[in-house]
Design a protein around this motif. Structure first.
Motif, PDB file in Angstrom:
ATOM      1  N   LEU A  93       0.827  -1.200   0.000  1.00 16.94           N
ATOM      2  CA  LEU A  93       0.000   0.000   0.000  1.00 16.94           C
ATOM      3  C   LEU A  93       0.864   1.255   0.000  1.00 16.94           C
ATOM      4  O   LEU A  93       0.609   2.205  -0.752  1.00 16.94           O
ATOM      5  N   ALA A  94       1.889   1.269   0.834  1.00 18.35           N
ATOM      6  CA  ALA A  94       2.763   2.440   0.896  1.00 18.35           C
ATOM      7  C   ALA A  94       3.435   2.691  -0.451  1.00 18.35           C
ATOM      8  O   ALA A  94       3.589   3.842  -0.872  1.00 18.35           O
ATOM      9  N   ALA A  95       3.829   1.615  -1.135  1.00 22.52           N
ATOM     10  CA  ALA A  95       4.459   1.768  -2.444  1.00 22.52           C
ATOM     11  C   ALA A  95       3.477   2.320  -3.465  1.00 22.52           C
ATOM     12  O   ALA A  95       3.840   3.147  -4.317  1.00 22.52           O
ATOM     13  N   ARG A  96       2.233   1.872  -3.408  1.00 25.89           N
ATOM     14  CA  ARG A  96       1.232   2.395  -4.334  1.00 25.89           C
ATOM     15  C   ARG A  96       0.999   3.881  -4.112  1.00 25.89           C
ATOM     16  O   ARG A  96       0.867   4.652  -5.071  1.00 25.89           O
ATOM     17  N   VAL A  97       0.954   4.299  -2.858  1.00 22.47           N
ATOM     18  CA  VAL A  97       0.765   5.722  -2.562  1.00 22.47           C
ATOM     19  C   VAL A  97       1.991   6.509  -3.022  1.00 22.47           C
ATOM     20  O   VAL A  97       1.867   7.589  -3.617  1.00 22.47           O
ATOM     21  N   ALA A  98       3.185   5.990  -2.765  1.00 19.40           N
ATOM     22  CA  ALA A  98       4.408   6.679  -3.173  1.00 19.40           C
ATOM     23  C   ALA A  98       4.460   6.846  -4.687  1.00 19.40           C
ATOM     24  O   ALA A  98       4.898   7.889  -5.192  1.00 19.40           O
ATOM     25  N   LEU A  99       4.026   5.848  -5.413  1.00 19.21           N
ATOM     26  CA  LEU A  99       4.016   5.943  -6.872  1.00 19.21           C
ATOM     27  C   LEU A  99       3.030   7.009  -7.325  1.00 19.21           C
ATOM     28  O   LEU A  99       3.306   7.779  -8.256  1.00 19.21           O
ATOM     29  N   LEU A 100       1.900   7.078  -6.664  1.00 16.35           N
ATOM     30  CA  LEU A 100       0.904   8.096  -6.976  1.00 16.35           C
ATOM     31  C   LEU A 100       1.457   9.495  -6.692  1.00 16.35           C
ATOM     32  O   LEU A 100       1.081  10.472  -7.353  1.00 16.35           O
ATOM     33  N   ALA A 101       2.361   9.583  -5.734  1.00 15.85           N
ATOM     34  CA  ALA A 101       2.932  10.880  -5.346  1.00 15.85           C
ATOM     35  C   ALA A 101       4.006  11.369  -6.302  1.00 15.85           C
ATOM     36  O   ALA A 101       4.458  12.519  -6.174  1.00 15.85           O
ATOM     37  N   ALA A 102       4.436  10.528  -7.238  1.00 15.64           N
ATOM     38  CA  ALA A 102       5.558  10.866  -8.111  1.00 15.64           C
ATOM     39  C   ALA A 102       5.360  12.222  -8.783  1.00 15.64           C
ATOM     40  O   ALA A 102       4.324  12.492  -9.385  1.00 15.64           O
ATOM     41  N   GLY A 103       6.370  13.084  -8.634  1.00 12.71           N
ATOM     42  CA  GLY A 103       6.327  14.394  -9.254  1.00 12.71           C
ATOM     43  C   GLY A 103       5.637  15.468  -8.442  1.00 12.71           C
ATOM     44  O   GLY A 103       5.681  16.645  -8.810  1.00 12.71           O
ATOM     45  N   HIS A 104       4.998  15.089  -7.345  1.00 14.54           N
ATOM     46  CA  HIS A 104       4.324  16.056  -6.492  1.00 14.54           C
ATOM     47  C   HIS A 104       5.267  16.504  -5.361  1.00 14.54           C
ATOM     48  O   HIS A 104       6.132  15.738  -4.930  1.00 14.54           O
ATOM     49  N   PRO A 105       5.078  17.709  -4.842  1.00 16.35           N
ATOM     50  CA  PRO A 105       5.966  18.197  -3.782  1.00 16.35           C
ATOM     51  C   PRO A 105       5.975  17.319  -2.537  1.00 16.35           C
ATOM     52  O   PRO A 105       6.974  17.286  -1.801  1.00 16.35           O
ATOM     53  N   TRP A 106       4.868  16.618  -2.280  1.00 18.99           N
ATOM     54  CA  TRP A 106       4.802  15.812  -1.052  1.00 18.99           C
ATOM     55  C   TRP A 106       5.429  14.426  -1.203  1.00 18.99           C
ATOM     56  O   TRP A 106       5.469  13.656  -0.243  1.00 18.99           O
ATOM     57  N   GLU A 107       5.958  14.117  -2.389  1.00 21.07           N
ATOM     58  CA  GLU A 107       6.534  12.779  -2.603  1.00 21.07           C
ATOM     59  C   GLU A 107       7.654  12.447  -1.619  1.00 21.07           C
ATOM     60  O   GLU A 107       7.553  11.458  -0.877  1.00 21.07           O
ATOM     61  N   PRO A 108       8.765  13.204  -1.582  1.00 22.83           N
ATOM     62  CA  PRO A 108       9.833  12.844  -0.643  1.00 22.83           C
ATOM     63  C   PRO A 108       9.404  12.939   0.815  1.00 22.83           C
ATOM     64  O   PRO A 108       9.865  12.159   1.661  1.00 22.83           O
ATOM     65  N   THR A 109       8.518  13.894   1.123  1.00 19.87           N
ATOM     66  CA  THR A 109       8.046  14.044   2.498  1.00 19.87           C
ATOM     67  C   THR A 109       7.277  12.810   2.937  1.00 19.87           C
ATOM     68  O   THR A 109       7.446  12.320   4.072  1.00 19.87           O
ATOM     69  N   PHE A 110       6.428  12.294   2.051  1.00 21.80           N
ATOM     70  CA  PHE A 110       5.673  11.082   2.371  1.00 21.80           C
ATOM     71  C   PHE A 110       6.606   9.894   2.549  1.00 21.80           C
ATOM     72  O   PHE A 110       6.476   9.126   3.506  1.00 21.80           O
TER      73      PHE A 110
END
Length: 204
Positions: A93-110
């Motif tokens: 689940l965490a990996a799916r969310v991280a992939l969804l975050a790709a390119g967004h400012p919150w990606e590394p923070t998440f």
């Protein structure tokens, strides 16, 4: 002139990826390198080798050394270190969310928040409630993000990314791939990977 890009292939269940994730932004900035965050799953790669769990579980002496090494390395970075139960964690689940975050400012923070919860606090990242709490703490629309992360399209994207990792010869995490395709494996190779990427970038 654009900066060289170093691909950071990480698995949320990976202990040493935790150490890299918590320092890579600072060190990449100092080296003039951009980071491409690439989440993937090690489970299918391990399964292809006949492993049913982490090699740190399959070989107890190696596992004992790893956890002691993690304590030392985390302390050197000023990071907490706590073994989550069970280990390794189900990171799907965490990996799916991280992939969804790709390119967004919150990606590394998440990504860093997940690692901190898992290896800093020993929390269970396979629990949707844990991931939801992390998203809420970051001020994000947690329910919307979790719904989108579980869509068929995003699931297919993660499968494709895992297939890409295997096809490119990635066998462990963290792994770093430079713009010219050179691969470096392990937290202790992050500095070398950044230096290689910087040299090749300036040469180009």
């Amino acid at each position: 002139m654009s900066r060289p890009v170093l691909e950071f292939w990480y698995e949320f269940a990976s202990t040493y990826s935790y150490l890299s994730a918590m320092r890579i932004e600072r060190e990449a900035e100092a080296a003039g390198i951009e980071i491409a965050w690439r989440p993937f799953l090690l489970g299918p790669i391990f399964a292809a080798q006949g492993w049913t769990t982490s090699p740190f579980n399959l070989y107890p002496a190696k596992g004992r050394y790893m956890w002691r090494d993690m304590e030392r390395e985390a302390a050197a970075l000023g990071l907490p270190c706590r073994k989550p139960e069970p280990f390794p964690q189900n990171s799907l689940l965490a990996a799916r969310v991280a992939l969804l975050a790709a390119g967004h400012p919150w990606e590394p923070t998440f990504v860093k928040a997940v690692y901190r919860a898992e290896f800093g606090e020993g929390r269970d990242i396979s629990d949707p409630a844990t991931v939801r709490e992390i998203l809420l703490h970051l001020g994000l629309d947690a329910d919307r993000i979790l719904r989108e992360a579980q869509t068929d399209a995003n699931k297919a994207r993660l499968r494709a990314q895992c297939d890409e990792a295997r096809e490119r010869g990635i066998f462990g995490a963290p792994s770093f791939i430079t713009p010219d395709g050179e691969m470096f494996w392990g937290n202790d190779r992050l500095d070398r990977a950044l230096a290689w990427a910087a040299r090749r970038g300036s040469a180009g």
